[in-house]
Write an enzyme that holds these catalytic residues in place. Structure first.
Site, PDB file in Angstrom:
ATOM      1  N   SER A  22       0.507  -1.154  -0.263  1.00 30.99           N
ATOM      2  CA  SER A  22      -0.544   0.140   0.014  1.00 30.99           C
ATOM      3  C   SER A  22       0.818   0.893  -0.319  1.00 30.99           C
ATOM      4  O   SER A  22       0.058   2.207  -0.225  1.00 30.99           O
ATOM      5  CB  SER A  22      -1.280   0.039   1.265  1.00 30.99           C
ATOM      6  OG  SER A  22      -0.161   0.299   2.687  1.00 30.99           O
ATOM      7  N   LYS A  27       0.571   4.560   6.637  1.00 36.15           N
ATOM      8  CA  LYS A  27      -0.484   5.060   5.514  1.00 36.15           C
ATOM      9  C   LYS A  27       0.175   6.809   5.579  1.00 36.15           C
ATOM     10  O   LYS A  27       1.093   7.239   6.914  1.00 36.15           O
ATOM     11  CB  LYS A  27      -1.831   5.346   6.029  1.00 36.15           C
ATOM     12  CG  LYS A  27      -2.766   4.179   5.523  1.00 36.15           C
ATOM     13  CD  LYS A  27      -2.361   3.095   4.743  1.00 36.15           C
ATOM     14  CE  LYS A  27      -3.090   1.570   5.138  1.00 36.15           C
ATOM     15  NZ  LYS A  27      -2.945   1.275   3.910  1.00 36.15           N
TER      16      LYS A  27
END
Length: 271
Positions: free
Chosen positions: A75, A142
Site C-alpha cells: 500500500s 499510511k
C-alpha cells in the site's frame, strides 16, 4: 668529677615493628587491601549486569523514543515496499504535537482495518520484539492527507485530491499506476469528506489502487445510515516514520515532502 652515666635510649617500639614487618614478609602473608579500593565482580556477574542494563535501555527506548516495524503490504509503494524494515520516532508528537499533512505514520488498528492474518514472531524474534529489537507488525502505515477541520475532495481534472479547496501535487511519492484519478473511491473520482472531527486524521496509502485506507471506510453517497468511520484517532498513532533501514541497499531517510505546505488552514466558505 665523674660523668653521669648516659640514660638508656627510649624505646619507641620501632625495632619491634620492624621485626613484625620482617616476620610478616617472611610468612608471605597478603598485604592488606588499601582503603577505597573496590573489589571487582566476577566476569559472569558483570556480564549479567550489563545485559540487564541493556534490556532496560532497550525497553525505555522502545517505549518513549524509537521502535522498529515492518511494512506488511504494497500500500505504500514505491517508497516503502512489502517487508521493508522501518524506524518510527515518537518524540515529534510529544507535548501536544499532532501529525501533520504529509507525514508517514504508524498507527494501531482502529478496528477491522487490518486484512488477512499476519504471522506472529516466534522464539527469539518474539522476545526481541517485546523490547523493540525486532520489527513488529499488527499496525498500519499510511500518509496523513487531512487533519482536524480539513475537507478532502476528489478530484480535479489532473486527478489530484483537493484539501480545503487546494489541489495537491503528490507526484514526488505517489505510485504511477493509479490512472487519472489518484484517489479512487468505488470507481468514482467524485467524492468529498469532512470537515474532519477534532483529534482525527484522514489517511491514504501512496499506492492508491492497492490500499485499504480511509477511503475503504467511507460510506457511499446513497447510504442513509453507516456505522463505518474513515477517521484515525490521533491517540492511536505510534509515531512518525523517519528511516528505512532494511534491506541495506534501500536505506534512506523518510521525511515530509512538503507538498501540503500551500494548503490553507480552513476550507472555503460554504463547505
Amino acid at each position: 668529677m665523674e660523668e653521669a652515666p648516659e640514660a638508656p635510649a627510649a624505646s619507641d617500639g620501632s625495632s619491634e615493628e620492624s621485626s613484625d614487618r620482617s616476620s610478616d614478609e617472611g610468612d608471605g602473608a597478603a598485604a592488606p587491601v588499601k582503603k577505597g579500593e573496590r573489589k571487582h565482580l566476577p566476569v559472569w556477574q558483570e556480564s549479567i549486569l550489563l545485559l540487564g542494563i541493556a534490556l532496560v535501555l532497550a525497553v525505555v527506548i522502545k517505549t518513549f523514543f524509537v521502535q522498529a516495524f515492518y511494512i506488511p503490504s504494497e500500500s505504500m509503494e514505491p517508497g516503502l515496499i512489502r517487508n521493508d524494515r522501518i524506524l518510527v520516532q515518537k518524540v515529534s508528537y510529544w507535548f501536544g504535537g499532532d501529525p501533520s499533512r504529509g507525514d508517514v505514520v504508524v498507527f494501531e488498528d482502529p478496528g477491522s482495518w487490518l486484512t488477512g492474518e499476519e504471522p506472529a514472531p516466534t522464539g527469539l524474534a518474539n522476545v526481541l520484539s517485546k523490547i523493540g529489537l525486532y520489527p513488529t507488525g499488527g499496525h498500519l502505515v499510511k500518509r496523513v492527507v487531512g487533519i482536524e477541520g480539513d475537507v478532502i475532495e476528489c478530484c480535479d481534472d489532473q486527478g489530484r485530491i483537493l484539501v480545503n479547496g487546494e489541489p495537491v501535487d503528490e507526484s514526488p511519492y505517489i505510485a504511477k499506476n493509479h490512472g487519472k484519478c489518484a484517489a479512487v473511491f468505488e470507481g468514482s473520482c467524485d467524492w468529498s469528506v469532512g470537515p474532519i472531527p477534532d483529534g482525527m486524521l484522514f489517511v491514504l496509502g501512496d499506492n492508491r489502487s492497492q490500499s485499504a485506507d480511509s477511503r475503504a471506510h467511507m460510506c457511499g453517497p446513497d447510504v442513509e445510515t453507516c456505522a463505518k468511520s474513515p477517521w484515525i484517532d490521533t491517540d492511536l498513532v505510534v509515531g512518525k516514520v523517519f528511516s528505512l533501514v532494511w534491506p541495506r541497499d534501500r536505506w534512506d531517510w523518510i521525511s515530509n515532502p512538503g507538498v501540503f505546505d500551500g494548503v490553507p488552514d480552513d476550507p472555503p466558505a460554504g463547505d
